[in-house]
Motif scaffolding. Sequence first.
Motif, mmCIF file in Angstrom:
data_model
loop_
_atom_site.group_PDB
_atom_site.id
_atom_site.type_symbol
_atom_site.label_atom_id
_atom_site.label_comp_id
_atom_site.label_asym_id
_atom_site.label_seq_id
_atom_site.Cartn_x
_atom_site.Cartn_y
_atom_site.Cartn_z
ATOM 1 N N ALA A 39 37.497 42.867 37.337
ATOM 2 C CA ALA A 39 36.630 43.626 38.608
ATOM 3 C C ALA A 39 35.324 44.168 38.021
ATOM 4 O O ALA A 39 34.429 44.014 38.202
ATOM 5 C CB ALA A 39 37.464 44.460 39.117
ATOM 6 N N CYS A 40 35.567 45.191 37.044
ATOM 7 C CA CYS A 40 34.515 45.944 36.363
ATOM 8 C C CYS A 40 34.207 45.357 34.965
ATOM 9 O O CYS A 40 33.129 45.919 34.248
ATOM 10 C CB CYS A 40 34.819 47.285 36.070
ATOM 11 N N CYS B 162 40.317 50.536 38.997
ATOM 12 C CA CYS B 162 39.674 49.493 40.048
ATOM 13 C C CYS B 162 40.682 49.373 41.214
ATOM 14 O O CYS B 162 40.414 49.286 42.301
ATOM 15 C CB CYS B 162 39.124 48.616 39.733
ATOM 16 N N PRO C 103 40.795 53.041 43.844
ATOM 17 C CA PRO C 103 39.448 53.693 43.696
ATOM 18 C C PRO C 103 39.634 55.131 44.185
ATOM 19 O O PRO C 103 38.746 55.775 43.966
ATOM 20 C CB PRO C 103 38.414 52.736 44.420
ATOM 21 N N MET D 258 43.867 43.962 37.927
ATOM 22 C CA MET D 258 42.591 44.724 37.644
ATOM 23 C C MET D 258 43.055 46.149 37.051
ATOM 24 O O MET D 258 44.338 46.407 36.926
ATOM 25 C CB MET D 258 41.638 45.038 38.816
ATOM 26 N N CYS E 260 39.160 44.038 32.300
ATOM 27 C CA CYS E 260 39.436 43.998 33.762
ATOM 28 C C CYS E 260 38.294 43.022 34.586
ATOM 29 O O CYS E 260 37.096 43.113 34.153
ATOM 30 C CB CYS E 260 38.911 45.477 34.301
ATOM 31 N N ALA F 297 30.904 50.390 37.916
ATOM 32 C CA ALA F 297 30.725 48.792 37.406
ATOM 33 C C ALA F 297 29.316 48.814 36.778
ATOM 34 O O ALA F 297 28.333 49.283 37.113
ATOM 35 C CB ALA F 297 30.756 47.918 38.692
ATOM 36 N N CYS G 152 35.540 53.950 40.036
ATOM 37 C CA CYS G 152 35.087 52.864 38.863
ATOM 38 C C CYS G 152 33.645 52.640 39.064
ATOM 39 O O CYS G 152 33.097 52.183 39.824
ATOM 40 C CB CYS G 152 36.109 51.565 39.329
#
Length: 113
Positions: A84-85, A103, A106, A99, A82, A113, A111
Amino acid sequence: MAAVPVYRWRLAPEGLATRRQLRARGLRPGGQDVAAQVERPRRRRGPLVAYLYSIEQAKPVRPMTPAKWAALAKANAARRICPACRRDAGYVIPPSLGMCVTCAFPADEQCTA
Protein backbone atom coordinates in the motif's frame (compact mmCIF):
# COMPACT_ATOMS: atom_id res chain seq x y z
CA MET A 1 5.46 -51.23 -5.21
CA ALA A 2 6.66 -53.33 -2.31
CA ALA A 3 5.12 -52.77 1.09
CA VAL A 4 7.31 -50.95 3.59
CA PRO A 5 7.59 -52.04 7.23
CA VAL A 6 5.36 -50.15 9.64
CA TYR A 7 6.50 -49.44 13.20
CA ARG A 8 4.63 -48.01 16.14
CA TRP A 9 5.52 -44.54 17.39
CA ARG A 10 8.99 -44.40 19.02
CA LEU A 11 9.71 -48.06 18.22
CA ALA A 12 11.62 -47.66 14.96
CA PRO A 13 14.97 -49.47 14.77
CA GLU A 14 18.31 -47.69 14.87
CA GLY A 15 19.69 -46.58 11.53
CA LEU A 16 16.41 -45.05 10.29
CA ALA A 17 15.44 -41.39 10.57
CA THR A 18 12.79 -38.96 9.36
CA ARG A 19 13.60 -36.05 7.04
CA ARG A 20 13.78 -33.68 10.00
CA GLN A 21 16.08 -35.98 11.91
CA LEU A 22 18.31 -36.31 8.86
CA ARG A 23 18.39 -32.51 8.45
CA ALA A 24 19.38 -32.10 12.11
CA ARG A 25 22.40 -34.30 11.34
CA GLY A 26 23.22 -32.31 8.20
CA LEU A 27 21.94 -35.02 5.86
CA ARG A 28 19.23 -35.42 3.20
CA PRO A 29 17.51 -38.54 1.81
CA GLY A 30 19.36 -38.12 -1.49
CA GLY A 31 16.85 -39.85 -3.76
CA GLN A 32 16.56 -43.07 -1.79
CA ASP A 33 13.20 -44.79 -1.42
CA VAL A 34 11.28 -44.82 1.86
CA ALA A 35 12.73 -47.60 4.05
CA ALA A 36 9.87 -47.77 6.58
CA GLN A 37 7.17 -45.72 8.20
CA VAL A 38 6.14 -44.92 11.75
CA GLU A 39 2.50 -44.56 12.72
CA ARG A 40 1.20 -42.70 15.73
CA PRO A 41 -2.40 -43.64 16.55
CA ARG A 42 -4.99 -40.93 17.15
CA ARG A 43 -8.43 -41.27 18.71
CA ARG A 44 -10.84 -39.89 16.14
CA ARG A 45 -8.77 -39.64 12.98
CA GLY A 46 -6.38 -41.75 11.00
CA PRO A 47 -2.87 -42.27 12.37
CA LEU A 48 -0.08 -39.75 11.89
CA VAL A 49 2.49 -41.19 9.49
CA ALA A 50 6.19 -40.35 9.28
CA TYR A 51 8.40 -41.84 6.58
CA LEU A 52 11.81 -43.18 7.56
CA TYR A 53 14.99 -43.20 5.51
CA SER A 54 18.26 -45.06 5.96
CA ILE A 55 20.94 -42.95 7.64
CA GLU A 56 23.71 -44.92 5.90
CA GLN A 57 22.37 -44.11 2.43
CA ALA A 58 21.71 -40.44 3.24
CA LYS A 59 23.85 -37.81 1.56
CA PRO A 60 25.18 -34.54 3.00
CA VAL A 61 23.08 -31.42 2.56
CA ARG A 62 24.15 -29.30 -0.37
CA PRO A 63 25.74 -26.01 0.77
CA MET A 64 24.06 -22.70 -0.02
CA THR A 65 25.70 -20.89 -2.91
CA PRO A 66 26.14 -17.09 -2.91
CA ALA A 67 23.37 -16.84 -5.53
CA LYS A 68 20.96 -18.79 -3.30
CA TRP A 69 21.82 -16.57 -0.31
CA ALA A 70 21.17 -13.47 -2.43
CA ALA A 71 17.84 -14.84 -3.70
CA LEU A 72 16.76 -15.70 -0.15
CA ALA A 73 17.69 -12.23 1.11
CA LYS A 74 15.76 -10.63 -1.76
CA ALA A 75 12.67 -12.76 -1.06
CA ASN A 76 12.75 -11.95 2.66
CA ALA A 77 13.15 -8.23 1.90
CA ALA A 78 10.12 -8.38 -0.40
CA ARG A 79 8.02 -9.76 2.45
CA ARG A 80 8.79 -6.61 4.46
CA ILE A 81 7.65 -4.07 1.82
CA CYS A 82 4.08 -2.84 2.26
CA PRO A 83 2.15 -2.98 -1.05
CA ALA A 84 0.00 0.00 0.00
CA CYS A 85 2.62 2.56 1.02
CA ARG A 86 5.73 0.88 -0.54
CA ARG A 87 7.77 1.33 2.66
CA ASP A 88 9.88 -1.20 4.55
CA ALA A 89 7.72 -2.08 7.55
CA GLY A 90 10.67 -3.35 9.60
CA TYR A 91 8.96 -6.73 10.05
CA VAL A 92 7.45 -9.43 7.85
CA ILE A 93 3.98 -8.25 6.84
CA PRO A 94 1.32 -10.69 8.06
CA PRO A 95 -0.54 -12.37 5.19
CA SER A 96 -3.81 -11.95 7.09
CA LEU A 97 -3.51 -8.17 6.76
CA GLY A 98 -1.80 -7.96 3.38
CA MET A 99 -0.27 -4.61 4.35
CA CYS A 100 1.61 -3.03 7.22
CA VAL A 101 -0.23 -2.43 10.48
CA THR A 102 -0.13 1.34 9.94
CA CYS A 103 -1.95 1.03 6.61
CA ALA A 104 -4.33 -1.68 7.86
CA PHE A 105 -5.49 0.41 10.82
CA PRO A 106 -5.22 4.06 9.70
CA ALA A 107 -7.35 5.34 12.62
CA ASP A 108 -4.57 4.49 15.06
CA GLU A 109 -1.79 6.26 13.14
CA GLN A 110 -1.77 7.91 9.71
CA CYS A 111 0.24 6.18 7.00
CA THR A 112 2.19 8.70 4.97
CA ALA A 113 2.48 7.48 1.42
